[in-house]
Scaffold this active site. Structure first.
Site, short mmCIF file in Angstrom:
data_model
loop_
_atom_site.label_atom_id
_atom_site.label_comp_id
_atom_site.label_asym_id
_atom_site.label_seq_id
_atom_site.Cartn_x
_atom_site.Cartn_y
_atom_site.Cartn_z
N GLY A 110 0.81 -1.22 0.00
CA GLY A 110 0.00 0.00 0.00
C GLY A 110 0.85 1.27 0.00
NE ARG A 111 -1.96 7.13 -1.38
CZ ARG A 111 -1.88 8.07 -2.32
NH1 ARG A 111 -0.96 9.01 -2.25
NH2 ARG A 111 -2.72 8.10 -3.33
CB ILE A 112 1.17 3.94 4.81
CG1 ILE A 112 0.02 4.92 4.72
CG2 ILE A 112 2.03 4.22 6.04
CD1 ILE A 112 0.37 6.33 4.90
CG ASN A 160 -9.34 -0.61 8.33
OD1 ASN A 160 -9.45 -1.35 7.36
ND2 ASN A 160 -9.04 0.67 8.23
CG HIS A 196 -4.47 10.05 14.00
ND1 HIS A 196 -3.85 11.20 13.60
CD2 HIS A 196 -4.59 9.30 12.88
CE1 HIS A 196 -3.61 11.15 12.30
NE2 HIS A 196 -4.06 10.01 11.84
N1 LIG Z 1 -1.97 6.56 11.60
C1 LIG Z 1 -1.75 7.46 10.67
O1 LIG Z 1 -1.23 8.55 10.92
C2 LIG Z 1 -2.13 7.14 9.24
C3 LIG Z 1 -1.77 8.01 8.19
C4 LIG Z 1 -2.16 7.67 6.91
C5 LIG Z 1 -2.90 6.50 6.67
N2 LIG Z 1 -3.21 5.69 7.71
C6 LIG Z 1 -3.98 4.47 7.53
O2 LIG Z 1 -3.13 3.44 7.04
C7 LIG Z 1 -3.92 2.46 6.32
C8 LIG Z 1 -3.29 2.21 4.96
O3 LIG Z 1 -3.35 3.40 4.19
P1 LIG Z 1 -2.76 3.42 2.70
O4 LIG Z 1 -2.90 4.83 2.24
O5 LIG Z 1 -1.43 2.75 2.68
O6 LIG Z 1 -3.84 2.51 1.94
P2 LIG Z 1 -3.61 1.63 0.63
O7 LIG Z 1 -4.97 1.32 0.11
O8 LIG Z 1 -2.64 2.26 -0.28
O9 LIG Z 1 -2.96 0.28 1.19
C9 LIG Z 1 -3.69 -0.57 2.00
C10 LIG Z 1 -2.91 -1.84 2.24
O10 LIG Z 1 -3.75 -2.70 3.03
C11 LIG Z 1 -3.97 -3.92 2.32
N3 LIG Z 1 -5.35 -4.37 2.55
C12 LIG Z 1 -6.50 -3.78 2.17
N4 LIG Z 1 -7.55 -4.54 2.54
C13 LIG Z 1 -7.05 -5.64 3.14
C14 LIG Z 1 -7.61 -6.80 3.72
N5 LIG Z 1 -8.95 -6.98 3.73
N6 LIG Z 1 -6.80 -7.73 4.25
C15 LIG Z 1 -5.46 -7.56 4.24
N7 LIG Z 1 -4.85 -6.48 3.70
C16 LIG Z 1 -5.64 -5.53 3.17
C17 LIG Z 1 -3.74 -3.59 0.84
O11 LIG Z 1 -3.40 -4.77 0.12
C18 LIG Z 1 -2.58 -2.61 0.95
O12 LIG Z 1 -1.37 -3.31 1.14
C19 LIG Z 1 -5.34 3.07 6.24
O13 LIG Z 1 -6.16 2.51 7.24
C20 LIG Z 1 -5.10 4.54 6.49
O14 LIG Z 1 -6.24 5.20 6.98
C21 LIG Z 1 -2.84 5.99 8.99
#
Ligand SMILES: NC(=O)c1ccc[n+]([C@@H]2O[C@H](COP(=O)([O-])OP(=O)(O)OC[C@H]3O[C@@H](n4cnc5c(N)ncnc54)[C@H](O)[C@@H]3O)[C@@H](O)[C@H]2O)c1
Length: 313
Positions: A10-12, A99, A178
């Site tokens: 994913g992105r993060i 989630n 958060h």
């Molecule tokens: N805590 C923070 O400060 C912060 C900041 C930004 C994003 N986030 C959170 O981090 C999470 C990921 O964000 P992102 O932008 O990388 O999203 P993204 O969609 O780019 O990546 C999501 C990842 O989770 C996996 N995924 C999705 N559904 C799944 C499932 N059912 N089972 C297993 N894996 C699964 C995907 O394959 C991918 O690897 C989100 O929940 C987002 O809200 C948190």
């Protein structure tokens, strides 16, 4: 050191993985995603190796599907970024149920394999940290979430820009959720050791607008660029480095409370913690101004409701 990232496609997760691979003390990086994203992971692995060559660095990077999580065995830290991100006009709390199923499942599986530190990034991060804590049954120092560390950094940037000072001279802290009910601590905010209220031009500092901006920063980035990436990923590396180098810095992470602040128990939320080799080495029992305490209690109430909601998912 061995660090694993779940949700690495994913992105993060990918950004975190790249920054981890650059850290000289991390020798083994395990990138994990769902089977359907395995090819993407392989591409990322190749790209990161190229980048490391350009940076004259090296690491052992493995990519795996989440079908067999035994590859995380021996990890000092397992970082969970897997989950659904917010879309425009969604609150982080809207993601709680979906989630919680994902984070809860991973936490349970990992706990069967090894003892490690679980570092949660998936939103709503306070609720997900709680879910990971109860499902893993790990000691509470071993489970923590990114929490309001990122929000504190965002507040710091705004202060440095307004007062025209170096970012390192700004000290501040946001605690609580958060999310919308986060609590900025003006009582813990200063520049070069000077309380912010004593700074020239403080009366012109647009405090309310700045805090609204910090609260909306994530949504704004989603609107403009689909989601945040470098900010949270760098914040994650800050914390990982604190652990690896046993820095014992006082940062704000989402941690399980057991009465340390205002007698509050059984919730994970952003609070000042000492971070070192053992993860959260202490929840710092700080005193708050009356208005801050009231806002913190409200934030706890909101997060607790969602912790209850995900308990049995
Ligand atoms: N805590 C923070 O400060 C912060 C900041 C930004 C994003 N986030 C959170 O981090 C999470 C990921 O964000 P992102 O932008 O990388 O999203 P993204 O969609 O780019 O990546 C999501 C990842 O989770 C996996 N995924 C999705 N559904 C799944 C499932 N059912 N089972 C297993 N894996 C699964 C995907 O394959 C991918 O690897 C989100 O929940 C987002 O809200 C948190």
């Amino acid at each position: 050191m061995k660090v694993s990232v779940i949700g690495a496609s994913g992105r993060i997760g990918s950004s975190v993985s790249f920054l981890l691979a650059k850290e000289p003390d991390i020798k083994d990086l395990i990138m994990i995603s769902r089977e359907k994203s395995l090819n993407k992971l392989k591409g990322l692995q190749m790209d990161i190796y190229d980048a490391l060559a350009g940076l004259r660095s090296d690491a052992n990077i493995e990519v795996h599907s989440d079908k067999d999580l035994s590859v995380v065995d021996g990890s000092d830290i397992v970082i969970i970024t897997a989950g659904v991100p917010r879309k425009e006009n969604m609150s982080r709390l809207d993601l709680a149920k979906i989630n919680a199923e994902i984070v809860g499942r991973y936490a349970r599986e990992i706990a069967k394999i090894c003892d490690t530190k679980l570092f949660i990034i998936t939103n709503p991060v306070d609720v997900m940290t709680y879910k990971a804590f109860i499902e893993s049954n790990y000691d509470r120092n071993m489970v923590f979430g990114l929490g309001t560390h990122l929000d504190s950094l965002r507040f710091k940037v705004a202060i440095a820009k307004f007062f025209g000072v170096h970012i390192d001279d700004v000290r501040t802290r946001i605690i609580g959720e958060h999310g919308d009910t986060m609590v900025p601590l003006l009582s813990a905010t200063g520049i070069g050791g000077i309380p912010i209220q004593m700074m020239p031009n403080f009366e012109k500092f647009p405090y309310k607008e700045v805090i609204d901006d910090v609260k909306n920063k994530g949504s704004e980035i989603i609107k403009l660029n689909g989601g945040s990436e470098f900010g949270p990923a760098s914040a994650v590396i800050n914390i990982v480095n604190c652990i690896i180098h046993d820095e014992k810095r006082l940062l704000t992470l989402s941690a399980y409370l057991d009465g340390e602040i205002d007698g509050i128990r059984d919730v994970c939320i952003g609070v000042p913690v000492k971070v070192g080799r053992n993860g959260i080495e202490e929840v710092v029992p700080i005193k708050l101004e009356n208005d801050e305490l009231e806002a913190f209690r409200h934030s706890v109430k909101v997060v607790k409701e969602y912790c209850e909601l995900v308990k049995n998912i």
